[in-house]
Design a protein around this motif. Structure first.
Motif, PDB file in Angstrom:
ATOM      1  N   ARG A  62       0.800  -1.225   0.000  1.00 28.97           N
ATOM      2  CA  ARG A  62       0.000   0.000   0.000  1.00 28.97           C
ATOM      3  C   ARG A  62       0.837   1.282   0.000  1.00 28.97           C
ATOM      4  O   ARG A  62       0.384   2.330   0.431  1.00 28.97           O
ATOM      5  N   ARG A  63       2.069   1.166  -0.489  1.00 23.19           N
ATOM      6  CA  ARG A  63       2.912   2.332  -0.725  1.00 23.19           C
ATOM      7  C   ARG A  63       3.317   2.327  -2.196  1.00 23.19           C
ATOM      8  O   ARG A  63       3.216   1.310  -2.879  1.00 23.19           O
ATOM      9  N   TYR A  64       3.822   3.450  -2.714  1.00 27.52           N
ATOM     10  CA  TYR A  64       4.154   3.507  -4.132  1.00 27.52           C
ATOM     11  C   TYR A  64       5.189   2.441  -4.499  1.00 27.52           C
ATOM     12  O   TYR A  64       5.988   2.014  -3.671  1.00 27.52           O
ATOM     13  N   THR A  65       5.171   2.030  -5.747  1.00 27.66           N
ATOM     14  CA  THR A  65       6.036   0.953  -6.235  1.00 27.66           C
ATOM     15  C   THR A  65       7.362   1.514  -6.731  1.00 27.66           C
ATOM     16  O   THR A  65       7.391   2.318  -7.666  1.00 27.66           O
ATOM     17  N   GLU A  66       8.459   1.086  -6.123  1.00 31.09           N
ATOM     18  CA  GLU A  66       9.783   1.511  -6.570  1.00 31.09           C
ATOM     19  C   GLU A  66      10.156   0.777  -7.856  1.00 31.09           C
ATOM     20  O   GLU A  66      10.123  -0.451  -7.920  1.00 31.09           O
ATOM     21  N   LEU A  67      10.518   1.534  -8.867  1.00 31.60           N
ATOM     22  CA  LEU A  67      10.997   0.991 -10.138  1.00 31.60           C
ATOM     23  C   LEU A  67      12.442   1.441 -10.334  1.00 31.60           C
ATOM     24  O   LEU A  67      12.860   2.465  -9.784  1.00 31.60           O
ATOM     25  N   PHE A  68      13.197   0.702 -11.147  1.00 32.26           N
ATOM     26  CA  PHE A  68      14.619   1.009 -11.315  1.00 32.26           C
ATOM     27  C   PHE A  68      15.009   0.993 -12.790  1.00 32.26           C
ATOM     28  O   PHE A  68      14.442   0.246 -13.587  1.00 32.26           O
TER      29      PHE A  68
END
Length: 211
Positions: A62-68
């Motif tokens: 339920r937190r933003y999704t980290e992308l790399f």
């Protein structure tokens, strides 16, 4: 291994390779850290890997999704742009170059970044969820632009093309003898590069090879 790396076509892939930048498109994973959708927000960001000593578990529920991303050029090709919070100088530089390179929209310094995000969103993904492509004369493209060549993403730099992989760039190839090419980097972002924004790229192989 998590599905959280982004390729130049904007796809979110699974790979053990590490990235030089983080970013997000909002909360797009479930409580089991599986990707549920390609985006939730029109603001697709490019962020620093570290900022103000903040620490959190990747893909916290339920937190933003980290992308790399391998590098900034890859993130731009996918349709992202610099974050206002953690990359303020780069954000302001990109916004200024974007407006200078795209005068037809009539934007000025008072224009909200949401208006630019709306343009980028229309240029990055269509209503069916597919990557938006466009064609341009090869000779007119600035360094840092990605094109589709032999159905694979290649970075244009210094009059050469470099094949992309999650781990870095392969050996350079010469430019094809064609007039137009299929471009992956959104059109308005390409114009921002023309207006002076130089994206960071991962190390490129020397050419000709050293012996």
């Amino acid at each position: 291994m998590l599905q959280n790396r982004v390729d130049p076509l904007g796809s979110i892939i699974t790979t053990p390779a590490r990235g030089a930048w983080m970013g997000n498109r909002g909360l797009i994973h479930d409580d089991h850290r599986h990707i549920e959708r390609p985006f939730r927000l029109k603001a697709w960001l490019i962020c620093l890997l570290q900022f103000k000593d903040r620490h959190r578990e990747v893909m916290t529920p339920r937190r933003y999704t980290e992308l790399f991303f391998l590098d900034e050029a890859t993130a731009f090709s996918a349709g992202h742009r610099p974050c206002f919070e953690c990359r303020r100088p780069d954000y302001e530089r990109f916004k200024a170059c974007w407006m200078a390179g795209n005068p037809g929209y009539g934007f000025d310094a008072r224009t909200s970044i949401a208006s630019i995000d709306a343009v980028l969103h229309a240029e990055r993904i269509d209503k069916r969820g597919f990557k938006v492509l466009h064609t341009e004369p090869l000779a007119s493209l600035p360094d840092g632009t990605f094109i589709l060549f032999h159905e694979q993403p290649f970075l244009l730099s210094g009059g050469r093309l470099f094949p992309w992989s999650p781990f870095g760039y392969g050996e350079a190839v010469g430019l094809p003898s064609v007039f137009e090419v299929i471009v992956l980097t959104p059109a308005s972002t390409v114009n921002a590069f023309r207006a002076g924004y130089v994206p960071q790229t991962a190390p490129l192989a020397t050419w000709p090879p050293t012996v």
